[in-house]
Motif scaffolding. Structure first.
Motif, PDB file in Angstrom:
ATOM      1  N   GLY A  54      22.313 -18.614  14.642  1.00 47.20           N
ATOM      2  CA  GLY A  54      23.207 -19.646  14.161  1.00 47.20           C
ATOM      3  C   GLY A  54      24.002 -19.191  12.945  1.00 47.20           C
ATOM      4  N   GLY A  55      25.306 -19.441  12.966  1.00 46.21           N
ATOM      5  CA  GLY A  55      26.162 -19.066  11.855  1.00 46.21           C
ATOM      6  C   GLY A  55      26.656 -17.644  11.872  1.00 46.21           C
ATOM      7  N   ARG A  56      26.292 -16.873  12.886  1.00 50.10           N
ATOM      8  CA  ARG A  56      26.748 -15.476  12.929  1.00 50.10           C
ATOM      9  C   ARG A  56      28.266 -15.420  13.091  1.00 50.10           C
ATOM     10  NH1 ARG A  56      23.376 -12.103  16.696  1.00 50.10           N
ATOM     11  NH2 ARG A  56      22.237 -11.566  14.785  1.00 50.10           N
ATOM     12  N   THR A  57      28.885 -14.520  12.351  1.00 48.38           N
ATOM     13  CA  THR A  57      30.329 -14.323  12.384  1.00 48.38           C
ATOM     14  C   THR A  57      30.659 -12.980  13.027  1.00 48.38           C
ATOM     15  OG1 THR A  57      30.381 -13.206  10.245  1.00 48.38           O
ATOM     16  CG2 THR A  57      30.552 -15.616  10.220  1.00 48.38           C
ATOM     17  N   THR A  58      31.954 -12.731  13.182  1.00 47.47           N
ATOM     18  CA  THR A  58      32.376 -11.413  13.658  1.00 47.47           C
ATOM     19  C   THR A  58      32.158 -10.378  12.558  1.00 47.47           C
ATOM     20  OG1 THR A  58      34.675 -11.891  13.040  1.00 47.47           O
ATOM     21  CG2 THR A  58      34.026 -12.300  15.328  1.00 47.47           C
ATOM     22  N   LEU A  93      31.386 -14.557  19.956  1.00 47.79           N
ATOM     23  CA  LEU A  93      31.439 -14.877  18.531  1.00 47.79           C
ATOM     24  C   LEU A  93      32.839 -15.324  18.137  1.00 47.79           C
ATOM     25  CD1 LEU A  93      29.338 -11.987  16.921  1.00 47.79           C
ATOM     26  CD2 LEU A  93      28.698 -14.399  17.070  1.00 47.79           C
ATOM     27  N   GLY A  94      32.926 -15.977  16.995  1.00 42.42           N
ATOM     28  CA  GLY A  94      34.210 -16.434  16.471  1.00 42.42           C
ATOM     29  C   GLY A  94      34.175 -17.882  16.030  1.00 42.42           C
ATOM     30  N   THR A  95      33.228 -18.653  16.547  1.00 39.17           N
ATOM     31  CA  THR A  95      33.160 -20.072  16.185  1.00 39.17           C
ATOM     32  C   THR A  95      32.810 -20.257  14.711  1.00 39.17           C
ATOM     33  OG1 THR A  95      32.538 -20.713  18.433  1.00 39.17           O
ATOM     34  CG2 THR A  95      32.062 -22.292  16.677  1.00 39.17           C
ATOM     35  N   ALA A  96      31.793 -19.576  14.241  1.00 43.56           N
ATOM     36  CA  ALA A  96      31.394 -19.727  12.838  1.00 43.56           C
ATOM     37  C   ALA A  96      32.498 -19.280  11.887  1.00 43.56           C
ATOM     38  CB  ALA A  96      30.107 -18.944  12.572  1.00 43.56           C
ATOM     39  N   LYS A  99      35.238 -21.734  10.017  1.00 44.31           N
ATOM     40  CA  LYS A  99      34.993 -22.574   8.839  1.00 44.31           C
ATOM     41  C   LYS A  99      35.999 -22.280   7.730  1.00 44.31           C
ATOM     42  CE  LYS A  99      30.006 -22.474   9.749  1.00 44.31           C
ATOM     43  NZ  LYS A  99      28.718 -21.897   9.301  1.00 44.31           N
ATOM     44  N   PRO A 100      36.539 -23.321   7.087  1.00 47.90           N
ATOM     45  CA  PRO A 100      37.424 -23.080   5.940  1.00 47.90           C
ATOM     46  C   PRO A 100      36.740 -22.347   4.792  1.00 47.90           C
ATOM     47  CG  PRO A 100      36.889 -25.431   6.163  1.00 47.90           C
ATOM     48  CD  PRO A 100      36.401 -24.747   7.408  1.00 47.90           C
ATOM     49  N   LEU A 101      35.423 -22.314   4.808  1.00 42.29           N
ATOM     50  CA  LEU A 101      34.666 -21.528   3.842  1.00 42.29           C
ATOM     51  C   LEU A 101      35.158 -20.088   3.792  1.00 42.29           C
ATOM     52  CD1 LEU A 101      32.000 -21.079   2.089  1.00 42.29           C
ATOM     53  CD2 LEU A 101      30.871 -20.550   4.267  1.00 42.29           C
ATOM     54  N   TYR A 102      35.564 -19.548   4.959  1.00 41.78           N
ATOM     55  CA  TYR A 102      35.999 -18.153   5.038  1.00 41.78           C
ATOM     56  C   TYR A 102      37.503 -17.999   4.844  1.00 41.78           C
ATOM     57  CZ  TYR A 102      31.331 -17.579   6.975  1.00 41.78           C
ATOM     58  OH  TYR A 102      29.976 -17.579   7.160  1.00 41.78           O
ATOM     59  N   ASP A 103      38.269 -19.046   5.118  1.00 42.30           N
ATOM     60  CA  ASP A 103      39.719 -19.048   4.893  1.00 42.30           C
ATOM     61  C   ASP A 103      40.403 -17.851   5.559  1.00 42.30           C
ATOM     62  OD1 ASP A 103      42.153 -19.986   3.916  1.00 42.30           O
ATOM     63  OD2 ASP A 103      41.976 -18.879   2.029  1.00 42.30           O
ATOM     64  N   ILE A 104      40.149 -17.685   6.852  1.00 39.62           N
ATOM     65  CA  ILE A 104      40.794 -16.603   7.598  1.00 39.62           C
ATOM     66  C   ILE A 104      41.511 -17.167   8.815  1.00 39.62           C
ATOM     67  CG2 ILE A 104      39.245 -14.770   6.809  1.00 39.62           C
ATOM     68  CD1 ILE A 104      37.695 -15.039   9.418  1.00 39.62           C
ATOM     69  N   SER A 105      42.497 -16.442   9.286  1.00 38.49           N
ATOM     70  CA  SER A 105      43.310 -16.873  10.422  1.00 38.49           C
ATOM     71  C   SER A 105      42.638 -16.506  11.740  1.00 38.49           C
ATOM     72  CB  SER A 105      44.687 -16.216  10.355  1.00 38.49           C
ATOM     73  OG  SER A 105      44.562 -14.809  10.543  1.00 38.49           O
ATOM     74  N   ALA A 106      43.186 -17.063  12.819  1.00 40.38           N
ATOM     75  CA  ALA A 106      42.699 -16.696  14.150  1.00 40.38           C
ATOM     76  C   ALA A 106      42.889 -15.203  14.393  1.00 40.38           C
ATOM     77  CB  ALA A 106      43.417 -17.516  15.218  1.00 40.38           C
ATOM     78  N   LYS A 107      43.994 -14.652  13.923  1.00 45.02           N
ATOM     79  CA  LYS A 107      44.249 -13.217  14.084  1.00 45.02           C
ATOM     80  C   LYS A 107      43.202 -12.394  13.341  1.00 45.02           C
ATOM     81  CE  LYS A 107      46.605  -9.426  15.062  1.00 45.02           C
ATOM     82  NZ  LYS A 107      45.917  -8.424  14.236  1.00 45.02           N
ATOM     83  N   GLN A 108      42.813 -12.826  12.160  1.00 48.50           N
ATOM     84  CA  GLN A 108      41.782 -12.100  11.411  1.00 48.50           C
ATOM     85  C   GLN A 108      40.426 -12.190  12.106  1.00 48.50           C
ATOM     86  OE1 GLN A 108      42.841 -14.220   7.697  1.00 48.50           O
ATOM     87  NE2 GLN A 108      42.791 -12.223   6.683  1.00 48.50           N
TER      88      GLN A 108
END
Length: 215
Positions: A54-58, A93-96, A99-108
């Motif tokens: 849970g919460g894993r990011t790219t 992956l990509g859902t976590a 979050k605006p916590l990371y403030d990144i774009s879809a491209k990022q």
């Protein structure tokens, strides 16, 4: 040499089997969450290895000390070497990252996914085995209008929609297989992030057929 086709599932809470509305306190059983459903449908000639959290990011790091080791790019090379040899690596992956916590774009986020694809290509493999085939699984589009998601995932719906095309392009450019979860899945309507029990069943069944067709 290994006789079975070894499949690694590398994902987040939607692959782990998070039950919506239970805040991580309940997990769908093996035969209910999609990797297990897929494994049961594939049968004895396939070995499915679950590596989901849970919460894993790219490739972004959660700054909160209560959520350590969520950066997928930091862990995937170790996991690949742990379970080698592998034939297929499924990345969902990509859902976590939404979050605006990371403030990144879809491209990022997509750029982070491409780092994971490169991890698969460049990892250490035993017995001179070839790198496994990478299957990019697009996460299900979220609903950021629910009470649960409106703050934690504000703006995430639009970005998650963009991932479908971005991930498809990455698959094409890196000779990966591509699978869109959205025709088979929907998020829980009261929570907006985690997929329903029925979706786990549908996705597991569909992926089993896709893998049998392509391998």
């Amino acid at each position: 040499m290994h006789n079975k086709i070894n499949i690694l599932v590398f994902g987040d809470s939607n692959s782990w089997g998070w039950v919506a509305g239970k805040n991580g306190s309940q997990r769908y059983a093996y035969n209910e969450r999609w990797p297990g459903v897929m494994a049961l449908n594939l049968g004895a000639n396939y070995n499915v290895i679950e590596e989901s959290l849970g919460g894993r990011t790219t490739n972004t790091t959660d700054p909160r000390p209560t959520f350590p080791h969520r950066n997928g790019h930091s862990l995937l090379p170790i996991i690949l070497e742990t379970h080698a040899p592998l034939d297929i690596v499924i990345i969902m992956l990509g859902t976590a990252d939404l979050k605006p916590l990371y403030d990144i774009s879809a491209k990022q986020i997509a750029d982070g996914l491409e780092l994971l694809v490169n991890d698969v290509k460049n990892a250490k493999y035993v017995n001179n085995s070839k790198p496994p085939k990478c299957l990019i699984l697009v996460p299900t589009i979220i609903d950021d209008s629910t009470n649960f998601a409106k703050d934690l995932f504000a703006g995430g719906t639009n970005k998650s929609k963009q991932l479908v095309t971005l991930y498809k392009d990455i698959a094409k450019n890196n000779d990966c297989l591509f699978f869109n979860s959205n025709p088979y899945c929907k998020v829980d309507p009261t929570e907006g992030i985690h997929i329903t029990k029925e979706s786990h069943q549908n996705l597991g069944n569909a992926l089993a057929q896709f893998i049998k067709t392509n391998f």
